[in-house]
Design a protein around this motif. Structure first.
Motif, mmCIF file in Angstrom:
data_model
loop_
_atom_site.group_PDB
_atom_site.id
_atom_site.type_symbol
_atom_site.label_atom_id
_atom_site.label_comp_id
_atom_site.label_asym_id
_atom_site.label_seq_id
_atom_site.Cartn_x
_atom_site.Cartn_y
_atom_site.Cartn_z
ATOM 1 N N GLN A 117 68.068 61.511 23.584
ATOM 2 C CA GLN A 117 68.957 60.709 24.426
ATOM 3 C C GLN A 117 69.245 61.434 25.739
ATOM 4 O O GLN A 117 69.271 60.819 26.806
ATOM 5 N N SER A 118 69.446 62.747 25.674
ATOM 6 C CA SER A 118 69.750 63.505 26.898
ATOM 7 C C SER A 118 68.550 63.540 27.842
ATOM 8 O O SER A 118 68.725 63.582 29.063
ATOM 9 N N ALA A 121 68.713 60.276 29.669
ATOM 10 C CA ALA A 121 69.863 60.263 30.584
ATOM 11 C C ALA A 121 69.579 61.086 31.834
ATOM 12 O O ALA A 121 69.928 60.672 32.955
ATOM 13 N N CYS A 161 67.311 59.085 34.091
ATOM 14 C CA CYS A 161 68.021 57.962 34.701
ATOM 15 C C CYS A 161 69.015 58.418 35.763
ATOM 16 O O CYS A 161 69.302 57.679 36.705
ATOM 17 N N ARG A 162 69.549 59.627 35.627
ATOM 18 C CA ARG A 162 70.502 60.138 36.621
ATOM 19 C C ARG A 162 69.822 60.804 37.805
ATOM 20 O O ARG A 162 70.450 61.014 38.835
ATOM 21 N N ASP A 191 69.887 50.850 33.800
ATOM 22 C CA ASP A 191 69.654 52.147 33.157
ATOM 23 C C ASP A 191 70.642 52.365 32.016
ATOM 24 O O ASP A 191 70.278 52.872 30.956
ATOM 25 N N ARG A 192 71.891 51.986 32.234
ATOM 26 C CA ARG A 192 72.892 52.137 31.174
ATOM 27 C C ARG A 192 72.520 51.284 29.959
ATOM 28 O O ARG A 192 72.686 51.716 28.817
ATOM 29 N N LEU A 246 69.746 53.119 28.192
ATOM 30 C CA LEU A 246 70.296 54.257 27.450
ATOM 31 C C LEU A 246 71.066 53.802 26.212
ATOM 32 O O LEU A 246 70.982 54.435 25.153
#
Length: 165
Positions: A132-133, A136, A139-140, A151-152, A155
């Motif tokens: 997951q990280s 993230a 996406c960031r 993106d959220r 995720l």
């Protein structure tokens, strides 16, 4: 390194699989070792409502994969070692599914089931959080740290597939 009773290396001249990997079938191990890289690709690919990604996003994903080397999880460290040890490309059959989000989410659910059956609970949680990280961080990248709504959603869907939600 694994040694024979006499203290000699195994007859094949190769290291025995770490104890962490011994509980997984070849197919399960391939699933666990390809999911992080496929996550980088899926998180970086353009999609409706998601901004175009550049090189920085891919590099952020690779950095997030490499960060697994420092995790306090034998499983995550073994997966990272296997990823770096691979020099022959993805396993057969994976090439066509590298960026398909639907397949990625299905494989994330399959990986969660494998982890539920075979992994130590702490290793299972660490692996899920690590994957997951990775997404993230991709996406960031190239944003002010706030992923776009699409993106959220990606995720959230990945977190749900990994059993984090």
């Amino acid at each position: 390194m694994s040694h024979s009773v006499a203290g000699e290396p195994p007859a094949t001249g190769r290291r025995a699989a770490p104890l962490t990997t011994a509980v997984y079938s070849v197919a399960e191990w391939d699933l666990l070792t390809t999911l992080p890289g496929r996550t980088v690709v899926a998180a970086a690919m353009p999609a409706p409502g998601r901004p175009a990604r550049g090189v920085a996003a891919g590099l952020a994903g690779l950095d997030a994969v490499a960060a697994g080397r420092a995790f306090d999880s034998d499983l995550v460290r073994a997966v990272v070692a296997a990823i770096y040890a691979r020099h022959d490309g993805p396993p057969p059959g994976a090439a066509g599914r590298l960026t398909d989000v639907v397949d990625l989410l299905a494989d994330a659910r399959a990986a969660a089931r494998v982890l539920d059956r075979r992994a130590d609970p702490a290793d299972s949680a660490a692996y899920r959080q690590w994957v997951q990280s990775i997404a993230a961080r991709v996406c960031r990248a190239e944003t002010d740290g706030n992923p776009a709504p699409a993106d959220r959603r990606f995720l959230d869907r990945l977190g749900g597939a990994l059993g984090l939600r």
